[in-house]
Design an enzyme around this catalytic site. Structure first.
Site, PDB file in Angstrom:
ATOM      1  N   GLU A 460       0.826  -1.208   0.000  1.00  0.00           N
ATOM      2  CA  GLU A 460       0.000   0.000   0.000  1.00  0.00           C
ATOM      3  C   GLU A 460       0.861   1.259   0.000  1.00  0.00           C
ATOM      4  O   GLU A 460       0.466   2.286  -0.572  1.00  0.00           O
ATOM      5  CB  GLU A 460      -0.953  -0.005   1.199  1.00  0.00           C
ATOM      6  CG  GLU A 460      -2.014  -1.098   1.150  1.00  0.00           C
ATOM      7  CD  GLU A 460      -2.860  -1.062  -0.108  1.00  0.00           C
ATOM      8  OE1 GLU A 460      -3.077   0.032  -0.674  1.00  0.00           O
ATOM      9  OE2 GLU A 460      -3.300  -2.137  -0.555  1.00  0.00           O
ATOM     10  N   HIS A 463       1.564   2.356  -3.475  1.00  0.00           N
ATOM     11  CA  HIS A 463       0.507   3.236  -4.000  1.00  0.00           C
ATOM     12  C   HIS A 463       0.703   4.667  -3.492  1.00  0.00           C
ATOM     13  O   HIS A 463       0.534   5.638  -4.243  1.00  0.00           O
ATOM     14  CB  HIS A 463      -0.869   2.742  -3.547  1.00  0.00           C
ATOM     15  CG  HIS A 463      -1.374   1.531  -4.251  1.00  0.00           C
ATOM     16  ND1 HIS A 463      -1.482   1.444  -5.615  1.00  0.00           N
ATOM     17  CD2 HIS A 463      -1.827   0.344  -3.759  1.00  0.00           C
ATOM     18  CE1 HIS A 463      -1.986   0.261  -5.944  1.00  0.00           C
ATOM     19  NE2 HIS A 463      -2.205  -0.423  -4.836  1.00  0.00           N
TER      20      HIS A 463
END
Length: 670
Positions: A460, A463
């Site tokens: 994550e 991202h």
């Protein structure tokens, strides 16, 4: 009180003032935002001057800022901290956002002005902006006649309503499926901190003195790898796979059937053979056949690997295997064959140290950026932490918010989203969030991560880097605003640093003693890298192919029995396995049916992984964790957003087209 959403935030980086925002503010701000944006669009269409890039495209990119900041704050709460009032507002507002999108992109006068823009002499990013707008107009149905557009509006409104309902039921279903236990002996095998977490979850739910095993979004539940009681494993597994498909007010199968039918009708209305063809038209994949071909090539090899693993597990178990046994005996084989005990690794993966000395350390080593916690700034919940991110020269880059713990008001899974998107046109710097669902430990205790949670934390943050490093002119192209089958690529690349020696040595230290993770265990982890890939690839492909099966149907082909359709579709795709259900079944396939984010696009993870595997090779071939490599990856790929063809960004980095072979080798499919 003045509605704080109606004016731009005065906080650093325009962070929304969540402490001042109440649920009652969102409807008013959204209504004002819709009206303001439509007025801005009308001003563009009523401009008597001939259409130019500056008086049409640039003005359009500057428009809708009130609506954008309202939506960003609102949908962040919908996902991460939804009260009953927020859920009711979601039901009310989501169809209005969908209708507003139609109002803009079915505006013939606006389309005609974009079509009239001369792109000769524009720089590549500006020319691409016009091209992307025209593509969205066509995908939105601008070419349809009046009745066709009216039907399309109705379809979009109903899909929005059904998607919202699906998501809300899935969230409640995950909560209600949690397994409540009274006897501590039933938890035999679980690590002590997991037992304490289960006791705390039970207490918070009003069951003092009991234990509550809460669920995560995918089929496979972490506790299945540790619970020694086979009957308890079975109950937990069956609770997981039955979500959304057991009748009652939380059943979602009828919603899924309706959405599949409406999507098929929408695709036909827009001139596509099916909804999957419509979705792939906007992706980096050249066509739907290419997607099918790749998945079909991988499925038989994945199932063969899974069958070999199943044989080894049955030998270890000494009895015939059931689906709820897989994770338990897989962990047992890994311990006995490879001397790797995943539960025993957790004390070396303490959340704060993983973040500071692992995730942030890798980012600093590669990109020179530094992280400075801003305790003077707050998020939407007390658990949210805020860091200011600075470039190597000390200049401000943006804000990073971390929200790592699970709670009842948060949906399942893990994700990144943006509160503020970078744009040099608007003068905005990025504010991005990572959300995970790690069990919160009792006060004063450490949060110890599983290998999967460790991987998700790095993933994550990949991202987040994509959003933070955005360096584009137009907000439409910012950060992760790339095709769905490309967006997972940067996040997957960031996973490579988990086991990179320099990074691992910096964060993998026992939380109590400070002792580093022993090198022999690191070596065993590497040796066991391919163990379990048969299961992992098969469960993933099961979900990806199930997604496509729903979205190649015509509107007259929607099955009456959704679960029977699942079985038939998986068998037809050659991915059916009695011991390995798909990573997501229809009843809790939130990616695909709660909105349309990954509908006909769940294949994106494996498609992106082709680029990821190539890029891992590129880093390794060029010295690995170096500032030079990080700078090149940042400049050529992470900073570009969608301002140029993403595959061009990849080819510029790698020097050639991507090949499938590195991925097949990584997953043991070669």
């Amino acid at each position: 009180m003045t509605n704080p959403l109606l004016t731009p935030s005065t906080l650093p980086f325009a962070l929304p003032p969540f402490a001042e925002i109440g649920p009652s503010h969102f409807a008013e701000a959204a209504e004002a935002g819709f009206a303001e944006h439509l007025a801005e669009v009308q001003a563009i269409t009523e401009n008597s001057d001939p259409a130019t890039f500056d008086n049409t495209a640039v003005v359009m990119e500057r428009s809708g800022q009130l609506l954008q900041r309202t939506a960003a704050a609102f949908f962040t709460l919908v996902s991460a901290d939804a009260s009953e009032e927020i859920r009711e507002l979601e039901t009310q507002l989501s169809p209005l956002f969908s209708a507003h999108q139609d109002e803009v992109f079915l505006n013939k006068a606006l389309y005609e002005r974009f079509a009239a823009i001369g792109t000769a002499g524009l720089n590549p990013e500006s020319a691409r902006l016009v091209e992307e707008y025209l593509k969205e107009f066509r995908q939105s149905g601008i070419q349809l006649d009046g009745p066709g557009q009216e039907r399309l509006r109705a379809l979009n409104a109903e899909l929005s309503r059904l998607g919202t309902e699906f998501g809300q039921r899935v969230k409640e279903g995950m909560k209600s499926a949690a397994l409540l236990l009274e006897d501590p002996a039933d938890l035999a095998g679980l690590p002590a901190d997991d037992v304490a977490g289960a006791a705390e979850a039970a207490r918070a739910a009003g069951h003092e003195g009991k234990f509550l095993l809460t669920l995560i979004q995918p089929t496979n539940q972490p506790a299945l790898a540790a619970l020694e009681n086979r009957g308890i494993r079975r109950r937990l597994f069956e609770a997981s796979v039955a979500r959304g498909s057991s009748g009652g007010n939380l059943d979602v199968l009828e919603l899924a059937r309706s959405m599949a039918g409406l999507r098929a009708e929408k695709a036909a209305l827009l001139g596509f053979a099916n909804y999957a063809e419509l979705v792939v038209d906007l992706q980096t994949a050249p066509d739907f056949e290419s997607v099918q071909s790749m998945l079909s090539r991988m499925a038989p090899a994945a199932v063969r690997n899974a069958d070999r693993e199943a044989t080894a597990l049955a030998e270890a178990a000494g009895h015939s295997l059931e689906a709820w046994d897989w994770a338990f005996y897989s962990a047992k084989v890994r311990r006995e064959k490879y001397a790797v005990d995943e539960q025993a690794l957790r004390p070396y993966f303490e959340l704060d140290r993983v973040l500071t000395d692992g995730v942030f350390f890798a980012a600093t080593s590669l990109y020179g950026i530094t992280f400075h916690e801003r305790e003077d700034l707050s998020g939407y919940h007390p658990d949210v932490r805020v860091w200011e991110v600075r470039n190597e020269d000390g200049t401000a880059l943006g804000l990073f918010l971390g929200d790592y713990y699970t709670r009842e008001s948060k949906r399942g899974g893990a994700w990144m989203n943006s509160l503020v998107e970078q744009s040099s046109l608007l003068g905005t710097q990025p504010v991005v969030i990572n959300n995970l669902n790690i069990s919160k430990p009792p006060a004063g205790e450490p949060a110890l991560l599983t290998l999967d949670e460790l991987r998700t934390t790095f993933h994550e943050f990949g991202h987040a880097l994509h959003g933070l490093f955005s360096n584009v002119t137009y907000p439409r192209f910012s950060g992760t605003s790339v095709p769905r089958d490309f967006v997972e690529y940067p996040s997957q690349v960031n996973e490579m640093w988990i086991m990179w020696p320099e990074v691992l040595a910096n964060y993998a230290k026992h939380y109590a003693t400070g002792e580093p993770l022993p090198q022999d265990i690191v070596d065993k982890l590497d040796e066991s890298r391919l163990w379990g890939e048969g299961f992992a690839t098969t469960e993933y492909l099961g979900a990806a192919l199930l997604d496509l099966a729903w979205h190649v149907l015509g509107s007259s082909e929607i099955p009456e029995d959704a679960l029977a359709f699942e079985d038939k579709a998986l068998a037809a795709a050659g991915i059916a396995h009695a011991l390995i259900p798909p990573r997501y079944r229809t009843g809790y396939f939130q990616h695909v049916f709660a909105g349309a984010g990954y509908a006909a696009g769940y294949y994106s993870y494996i498609w992106s992984e082709v680029l990821d595997a190539e890029t891992v090779d590129w880093f390794s071939e060029n010295g690995g964790l170096t500032r030079a490599n990080g700078q090149r990856f940042r400049e050529e790929l992470l900073s570009q957003g969608n301002s140029r063809d993403p595959l061009h960004s990849f080819k510029t980095l790698r020097g050639r087209e991507a090949r499938l072979e590195p991925l097949l080798k990584r997953r043991g499919l070669d």
